[in-house]
Design an enzyme around this catalytic site. Structure first.
Site, PDB file in Angstrom:
ATOM      1  N   VAL A 125       0.875  -1.177  -0.177  1.00  0.00           N
ATOM      2  CA  VAL A 125      -0.201   0.073  -0.099  1.00  0.00           C
ATOM      3  C   VAL A 125       0.939   1.194  -0.041  1.00  0.00           C
ATOM      4  O   VAL A 125       0.518   2.326  -0.275  1.00  0.00           O
ATOM      5  CB  VAL A 125      -1.227   0.152   1.085  1.00  0.00           C
ATOM      6  CG1 VAL A 125      -2.138  -0.792   0.991  1.00  0.00           C
ATOM      7  CG2 VAL A 125      -0.235  -0.003   2.688  1.00  0.00           C
ATOM      8  N   TYR A 126       2.250   1.019   0.213  1.00  0.00           N
ATOM      9  CA  TYR A 126       3.121   2.233   0.208  1.00  0.00           C
ATOM     10  C   TYR A 126       2.713   3.162  -0.912  1.00  0.00           C
ATOM     11  O   TYR A 126       3.434   2.688  -2.116  1.00  0.00           O
ATOM     12  CB  TYR A 126       4.526   2.223   0.792  1.00  0.00           C
ATOM     13  CG  TYR A 126       4.550   1.551   2.231  1.00  0.00           C
ATOM     14  CD1 TYR A 126       3.389   1.739   3.101  1.00  0.00           C
ATOM     15  CD2 TYR A 126       5.698   1.204   2.761  1.00  0.00           C
ATOM     16  CE1 TYR A 126       3.690   1.447   4.694  1.00  0.00           C
ATOM     17  CE2 TYR A 126       5.746   0.677   4.081  1.00  0.00           C
ATOM     18  CZ  TYR A 126       4.684   0.754   4.846  1.00  0.00           C
ATOM     19  OH  TYR A 126       4.790   0.236   6.116  1.00  0.00           O
ATOM     20  N   SER A 127       2.361   4.420  -0.852  1.00  0.00           N
ATOM     21  CA  SER A 127       2.514   5.101  -2.225  1.00  0.00           C
ATOM     22  C   SER A 127       1.965   4.154  -3.557  1.00  0.00           C
ATOM     23  O   SER A 127       2.212   4.330  -4.530  1.00  0.00           O
ATOM     24  CB  SER A 127       3.718   5.595  -2.827  1.00  0.00           C
ATOM     25  OG  SER A 127       4.167   6.625  -1.425  1.00  0.00           O
ATOM     26  N   ALA A 128       0.753   3.613  -3.255  1.00  0.00           N
ATOM     27  CA  ALA A 128       0.043   2.711  -4.132  1.00  0.00           C
ATOM     28  C   ALA A 128       0.847   1.941  -5.053  1.00  0.00           C
ATOM     29  O   ALA A 128       0.844   1.673  -6.086  1.00  0.00           O
ATOM     30  CB  ALA A 128      -0.833   3.911  -5.067  1.00  0.00           C
ATOM     31  N   GLY A 129       2.002   1.160  -4.243  1.00  0.00           N
ATOM     32  CA  GLY A 129       2.872   0.187  -4.907  1.00  0.00           C
ATOM     33  C   GLY A 129       3.934   0.911  -5.411  1.00  0.00           C
ATOM     34  O   GLY A 129       4.828   0.021  -5.803  1.00  0.00           O
TER      35      GLY A 129
END
Length: 322
Positions: free
Chosen positions: A60-64
C-alpha cells in the site's frame, strides 16, 4: 553494523531495518512527503554501504510505487542473496470486491503483484499488515503457508494487533502444522510503551522477532516538541498516536542528548535497541543524517541512570496504532 538472527529463524538481519514508506511517488497514494525515485536511490545506496541488509516496505505504500522504487534500486545495487527484503499485505489496493484484506484470494493476488513490482521471485519476509476480522485466521495462515511452500516467501510475519489475536494466529498455525509467524512489527518507542504489557512478553516467550515501526515516534523523538516537519503537518494518522504528556519524555531525550553531545534520534534509538525483546527497529529516512544517526545509535550505550531518566515520565496511553 551488527547482525542478529531474526527470531528463531536462521536468517541474519542488520539490527537496523530501513523502512521504505518514505520512498514513493508523491502523487500516488496519500503521502505527499515521500521521496520520488531520484531522491530515494541515494538513501538506499547509503543504507547498503552502511551494512544495512534489511529493507521493509508494503504493497500500500504510495500505491505500490515504494515497492517499485525499492525493487529497482536493490536489483541494481545489491546482491539479492545478501538482502533481507520484507513487504506486507492487507490494505486497499483496488476498488471493488477482494481489493483488500487477508483472504486466500487477496493474499495470492497481492503476493504476485508485489513480486512483480519488487522485480524478484521471492521475498524474505511476507507480513500481514493488520488483523482482518472479516476473514478466519485459519484461512489466512493456510494461505501464507502455501505462499511459503510455493517458494514466494521465506518467512511470514505479523503487524500491530492485540496480543490475544496474535496468540490465536500462532495457535492456528501450530495446530495445523503450518508455517509459523516469525516476526511482529508493532508500534513501540519511548512515547508509546503499551506493548510492554502483553505483546512483548508473548513475543519473548514464543521466540518471535520484534521489529518496531515508528521507533522515533514519527520524528517527535528526534526534535524539540514544538518543532514540526513536512510529514507531521500532513500525517493525520500520526496525529492520533501521542499525547501532550509526552512532551516531558522528549525533553528528557533532549537532555541526555545534550550531555552526550549527540543528536536526539541517537538517544531514542539507543534506548530501543537496548530493549531485550527488540530485534531491529524499522527506521525511515528522508535525509542522509537520518541514516547516519540510526547507524551511530547501534554503538551508543546508555547507562542505567540515563535509561531511568528516559523511562520515568511515561504515563499510560490508550492503545493506538492497530
Amino acid at each position: 553494523m551488527r547482525y542478529v538472527k531474526l527470531g528463531r529463524t536462521g536468517m541474519d538481519v542488520s539490527v537496523i531495518c530501513l523502512g521504505c514508506m518514505s520512498f514513493g511517488e508523491p502523487k500516488r497514494g496519500n503521502h505527499p512527503w515521500t521521496l520520488d525515485e531520484e531522491a530515494s536511490r541515494p538513501l538506499i545506496r547509503q543504507a547498503l554501504e552502511a551494512g544495512i541488509n534489511f529493507f521493509d516496505t508494503a504493497n500500500v505504500y504510495s500505491a505500490g510505487s515504494s515497492e517499485e522504487i525499492v525493487g529497482r534500486a536493490l536489483g541494481e545495487m545489491a546482491n539479492r542473496d545478501e538482502i533481507v527484503l520484507a513487504t506486507k499485505v492487507h490494505g486497499v489496493m483496488h476498488d471493488g470486491p477482494n481489493g483488500r484484506g487477508l483472504s486466500r484470494k487477496a493474499i495470492f493476488a497481492e503476493m504476485d503483484a508485489s513480486l512483480r513490482r519488487l522485480r524478484t521471485d521471492y521475498v524474505d519476509l511476507y507480513q500481514i499488515h493488520r488483523w482482518d476480522p472479516r476473514v478466519p485466521i485459519e484461512e489466512t495462515v493456510e494461505a501464507l503457508h502455501d505462499v511459503v511452500k510455493a517458494g514466494k516467501a521465506r518467512y511470514v510475519g505479523a503487524s500491530s494487533m492485540w496480543a490475544w489475536q496474535f496468540a490465536k494466529a500462532l495457535h492456528a498455525a501450530d495446530r495445523r502444522d503450518l508455517t509459523r509467524f516469525a516476526t511482529m512489527q508493532d508500534h513501540y518507542n519511548l512515547l508509546y510503551r503499551e506493548e510492554e504489557r502483553e505483546m512483548l512478553p508473548l513475543c519473548s516467550d514464543e521466540g518471535i522477532a520484534v521489529i518496531p515501526w515508528s521507533p522515533l515516534a514519527r520524528g517527535r523523538l528526534a526534535r524539540p516538541w514544538d518543532e514540526s516537519s513536512a510529514r507531521s503537518e500532513t500525517d493525520e494518522f500520526g496525529k492520533t498516536l501521542y499525547q501532550d504528556d509526552d512532551r516531558r519524555i522528549v525533553e528528557r531525550v533532549a537532555s541526555v542528548a545534550e550531555r552526550r553531545g549527540v543528536p536526539m534520534a541517537q538517544v531514542a534509538l539507543a534506548w530501543l535497541l537496548s530493549r531485550p525483546a527488540v530485534t531491529a527497529p524499522i527506521v525511515g529516512a528522508t535525509k542522509a543524517h537520518h541514516l547516519d544517526d540510526a547507524v551511530a545509535a547501534v554503538d551508543l550505550k546508555l547507562d542505567d541512570d540515563e535509561v531511568r531518566s528516559l523511562e520515568e515520565p511515561y504515563r499510560p496511553h490508550e492503545v493506538r496504532g492497530f
